[in-house]
Design a protein around this motif. Structure first.
Motif, mmCIF file in Angstrom:
data_model
loop_
_atom_site.group_PDB
_atom_site.id
_atom_site.type_symbol
_atom_site.label_atom_id
_atom_site.label_comp_id
_atom_site.label_asym_id
_atom_site.label_seq_id
_atom_site.Cartn_x
_atom_site.Cartn_y
_atom_site.Cartn_z
ATOM 1 N N VAL A 139 -2.264 7.840 0.598
ATOM 2 C CA VAL A 139 -3.184 7.894 1.740
ATOM 3 C C VAL A 139 -3.005 9.208 2.500
ATOM 4 O O VAL A 139 -3.972 9.874 2.873
ATOM 5 C CB VAL A 139 -2.967 6.671 2.663
ATOM 6 C CG1 VAL A 139 -3.780 6.813 3.929
ATOM 7 C CG2 VAL A 139 -3.312 5.392 1.933
ATOM 8 N N MET A 140 -1.750 9.597 2.731
ATOM 9 C CA MET A 140 -1.483 10.848 3.457
ATOM 10 C C MET A 140 -1.960 12.055 2.670
ATOM 11 O O MET A 140 -2.467 13.019 3.249
ATOM 12 C CB MET A 140 0.018 10.958 3.772
ATOM 13 C CG MET A 140 0.504 9.930 4.777
ATOM 14 S SD MET A 140 -0.433 9.946 6.318
ATOM 15 C CE MET A 140 0.150 11.439 7.023
ATOM 16 N N ASN A 141 -1.802 12.035 1.340
ATOM 17 C CA ASN A 141 -2.293 13.140 0.508
ATOM 18 C C ASN A 141 -3.808 13.259 0.587
ATOM 19 O O ASN A 141 -4.355 14.364 0.660
ATOM 20 C CB ASN A 141 -1.846 12.962 -0.949
ATOM 21 C CG ASN A 141 -0.390 13.297 -1.144
ATOM 22 O OD1 ASN A 141 0.192 14.033 -0.354
ATOM 23 N ND2 ASN A 141 0.208 12.760 -2.201
ATOM 24 N N MET A 176 0.852 -1.179 0.000
ATOM 25 C CA MET A 176 0.000 0.000 0.000
ATOM 26 C C MET A 176 0.895 1.237 0.000
ATOM 27 O O MET A 176 1.841 1.331 0.766
ATOM 28 C CB MET A 176 -0.891 -0.038 1.234
ATOM 29 C CG MET A 176 -1.889 1.048 1.294
ATOM 30 S SD MET A 176 -3.018 0.659 2.632
ATOM 31 C CE MET A 176 -4.256 1.806 2.308
ATOM 32 N N ASN A 177 0.536 2.191 -0.825
ATOM 33 C CA ASN A 177 1.336 3.397 -0.982
ATOM 34 C C ASN A 177 0.867 4.437 0.044
ATOM 35 O O ASN A 177 -0.208 5.025 -0.088
ATOM 36 C CB ASN A 177 1.196 3.921 -2.405
ATOM 37 C CG ASN A 177 2.262 4.917 -2.738
ATOM 38 O OD1 ASN A 177 2.996 5.368 -1.858
ATOM 39 N ND2 ASN A 177 2.359 5.247 -4.014
ATOM 40 N N TRP A 178 1.681 4.678 1.065
ATOM 41 C CA TRP A 178 1.292 5.565 2.173
ATOM 42 C C TRP A 178 1.279 7.029 1.765
ATOM 43 O O TRP A 178 0.561 7.831 2.364
ATOM 44 C CB TRP A 178 2.222 5.360 3.371
ATOM 45 C CG TRP A 178 1.961 4.045 4.020
ATOM 46 C CD1 TRP A 178 2.725 2.923 3.933
ATOM 47 C CD2 TRP A 178 0.842 3.697 4.819
ATOM 48 N NE1 TRP A 178 2.164 1.892 4.629
ATOM 49 C CE2 TRP A 178 0.980 2.352 5.193
ATOM 50 C CE3 TRP A 178 -0.295 4.370 5.252
ATOM 51 C CZ2 TRP A 178 0.071 1.673 5.973
ATOM 52 C CZ3 TRP A 178 -1.210 3.705 6.032
ATOM 53 C CH2 TRP A 178 -1.033 2.375 6.386
ATOM 54 N N SER A 179 2.020 7.408 0.762
ATOM 55 C CA SER A 179 2.028 8.818 0.345
ATOM 56 C C SER A 179 0.674 9.213 -0.250
ATOM 57 O O SER A 179 0.198 10.331 -0.055
ATOM 58 C CB SER A 179 3.158 9.083 -0.652
ATOM 59 O OG SER A 179 2.945 8.353 -1.849
#
Length: 160
Positions: A6-8, A1-4
């Protein structure tokens, strides 16, 4: 899962939420100032009169029998709302007046009462022969739900 990613997404949601809260705060302050000005106007024009309430209902402004000026000056969002209307005899005249919600609930019918009015608006009850009736108690959400199901059960027993 790409956390960047999700954070965006979370960051965008927080920014939108902050903007919405800022707009609500601005309009809330604006409405609060308007309410203070209106209350000052009401307080300046208030007077105590004796009246006898003939009838009281919650009606839309258009159906209440108020002057056309009242309907024209009402904001568009309030034209569909039901308002507490009291038909009262003041002296020898029968008038249709708007009442405060608390006054509407307490004002007894066919009994003389001393009330505070400001123009066409009944703001407070000073005295009533026999005493001012207490405000009816508000039902809690649980009591409303129980009453709804009791009524439903009673209806189903009648049909059986």
């Amino acid at each position: 899962m790409n956390w960047s990613i999700v954070m965006n997404v979370i960051l965008v949601i927080l920014v939108i939420l902050a903007i919405v809260l800022g707009v609500l705060y601005y309009f809330g302050r604006k409405l609060e100032k308007r309410q203070v000005e209106t209350q000052a106007t009401i307080d300046a024009a208030k007077q105590v009169v004796t009246l006898m309430a003939i009838d009281k209902k919650k009606l839309k402004i258009k159906d209440a029998g108020l002057p056309a000026v009242v309907y024209e000056q009402t904001p568009w969002y309030a034209k569909r709302a039901k308002i507490p209307v009291v038909k009262a005899k003041i002296g020898s005249r029968i008038m249709t007046m708007i009442a405060d919600e608390k006054v509407f609930l307490q004002l007894p019918l066919k009994t003389e009462a001393k009330v505070v009015i400001s123009g066409m608006y009944i703001t407070d009850i000073k005295s009533v022969r026999g005493g001012i009736p207490p405000l009816p108690e508000k039902k809690t959400i649980g009591a409303r739900i129980k009453g709804f199901f009791k009524k439903e059960n009673a209806d189903s027993k009648k049909t059986k």
